[in-house]
Scaffold this active site. Structure first.
Site, PDB file in Angstrom:
ATOM      1  N   THR A 146       0.837  -1.214   0.000  1.00 25.09           N
ATOM      2  CA  THR A 146       0.000   0.000   0.000  1.00 25.09           C
ATOM      3  C   THR A 146       0.867   1.258   0.000  1.00 25.09           C
ATOM      4  O   THR A 146       0.413   2.327   0.387  1.00 25.09           O
ATOM      5  CB  THR A 146      -0.921  -0.002   1.229  1.00 25.09           C
ATOM      6  OG1 THR A 146      -0.135  -0.202   2.408  1.00 25.09           O
ATOM      7  CG2 THR A 146      -1.948  -1.128   1.119  1.00 25.09           C
ATOM      8  N   HIS A 147       2.123   1.113  -0.422  1.00 26.19           N
ATOM      9  CA  HIS A 147       3.044   2.242  -0.511  1.00 26.19           C
ATOM     10  C   HIS A 147       3.295   2.516  -1.993  1.00 26.19           C
ATOM     11  O   HIS A 147       4.110   1.847  -2.628  1.00 26.19           O
ATOM     12  CB  HIS A 147       4.358   1.927   0.215  1.00 26.19           C
ATOM     13  CG  HIS A 147       4.173   1.502   1.638  1.00 26.19           C
ATOM     14  ND1 HIS A 147       4.106   2.400   2.665  1.00 26.19           N
ATOM     15  CD2 HIS A 147       4.036   0.269   2.193  1.00 26.19           C
ATOM     16  CE1 HIS A 147       3.939   1.749   3.813  1.00 26.19           C
ATOM     17  NE2 HIS A 147       3.889   0.444   3.541  1.00 26.19           N
ATOM     18  N   ARG A 148       2.607   3.482  -2.550  1.00 28.11           N
ATOM     19  CA  ARG A 148       2.668   3.744  -3.993  1.00 28.11           C
ATOM     20  C   ARG A 148       3.929   4.528  -4.343  1.00 28.11           C
ATOM     21  O   ARG A 148       4.069   5.708  -4.008  1.00 28.11           O
ATOM     22  CB  ARG A 148       1.423   4.504  -4.422  1.00 28.11           C
ATOM     23  CG  ARG A 148       0.150   3.682  -4.456  1.00 28.11           C
ATOM     24  CD  ARG A 148       0.115   2.754  -5.672  1.00 28.11           C
ATOM     25  NE  ARG A 148       0.036   3.498  -6.905  1.00 28.11           N
ATOM     26  CZ  ARG A 148      -1.104   3.805  -7.544  1.00 28.11           C
ATOM     27  NH1 ARG A 148      -2.263   3.408  -7.041  1.00 28.11           N
ATOM     28  NH2 ARG A 148      -1.086   4.483  -8.661  1.00 28.11           N
TER      29      ARG A 148
ATOM     30  N   LEU B  94       4.294   8.267   0.016  1.00 28.74           N
ATOM     31  CA  LEU B  94       4.283   6.811   0.123  1.00 28.74           C
ATOM     32  C   LEU B  94       3.370   6.318   1.236  1.00 28.74           C
ATOM     33  O   LEU B  94       3.113   5.114   1.332  1.00 28.74           O
ATOM     34  CB  LEU B  94       5.703   6.303   0.430  1.00 28.74           C
ATOM     35  CG  LEU B  94       6.766   6.496  -0.639  1.00 28.74           C
ATOM     36  CD1 LEU B  94       8.140   6.236  -0.051  1.00 28.74           C
ATOM     37  CD2 LEU B  94       6.517   5.562  -1.818  1.00 28.74           C
TER      38      LEU B  94
END
Length: 218
Positions: free
Chosen positions: A91-93, A99
């Site tokens: 879930t860290h784009r 992020l």
């Protein structure tokens, strides 16, 4: 001779995965794959990370996306303190400026990596780490401490950080013959009967023995 009680944890005592794994998103083929758990907790507690389906996550929340699966073949050997990273924390784009996994946009932030597959007969060394969504091929060896970031071809040894191929275990023709034989798909009776040529390095003898066995069963 006195009766000795085996210690609860010892390097000579392993955890057979088909006996212990409860997570519905972990799929174990066969009854021979094991984890060397002498210095850690169980396979699910210590090796598999960020995978929905453990007792806490099942009771605490409903997943908002399709869960990546972990598939482990038969006769897989997993060394102590190895880590298999799964998809629950993606879930860290990296393509966003921030992020941070903000809860209100977590569904947009999540990016699946795909299933992780450790094929039959693979050996994962102590303290190796396998990144999400990879395939470790049949008979492959991941060296101790390796950081695996790419798929590993069958019967290939990888080592280092990031892990890179060190060598093929056998010549290409031998590897092709092994894959064609499908030794890990054999019924247990055939596998056990041919174990003397499986625990050796003469591919011609193995091919002949397999053909003779099949002819005798015809």
């Amino acid at each position: 001779m006195s009766n000795q009680t085996l210690p609860q944890k010892h390097w000579s005592v392993v955890e057979y995965l088909h006996e212990t794994v409860k997570n519905p998103n972990i799929h174990i083929r066969g009854r021979n794959s094991y984890y060397s758990n002498a210095w850690t907790g169980s396979f699910e507690d210590s090796v598999v990370r960020y995978l929905y389906g453990d007792a806490y996550s099942l009771s605490a929340w409903e997943p908002q996306w399709e869960i990546d699966q972990l598939h482990i073949g038969d006769y897989v050997c997993i060394g102590a303190e190895a880590v298999i990273l799964m998809g629950g924390n993606h879930t860290h784009r990296t393509d966003w400026f921030s992020l941070y996994p903000f809860a209100d946009i977590i569904l947009d932030a999540y990016k699946a990596k795909g299933d992780t597959i450790i094929a039959d007969g693979a050996w994962i060394g102590m303290r190796a780490m396998i990144m999400p969504g990879l395939t470790i091929g049949e008979g492959a060896i991941v060296a101790s401490g390796a950081m695996v970031t790419k798929d590993v071809a069958p019967y290939t040894i990888v080592a280092g950080n990031p892990a890179t191929p060190v060598r093929r275990r056998f010549p290409d023709a031998t590897t092709d013959a092994l894959l064609a034989l499908g030794i890990y798909t054999w019924e247990r009776e055939k596998f056990d009967a041919l174990r003397p040529v499986l625990c050796a390095d003469d591919i011609d003898a193995l091919v002949r023995a397999a053909a003779d066995y099949d002819a005798g069963k015809a």
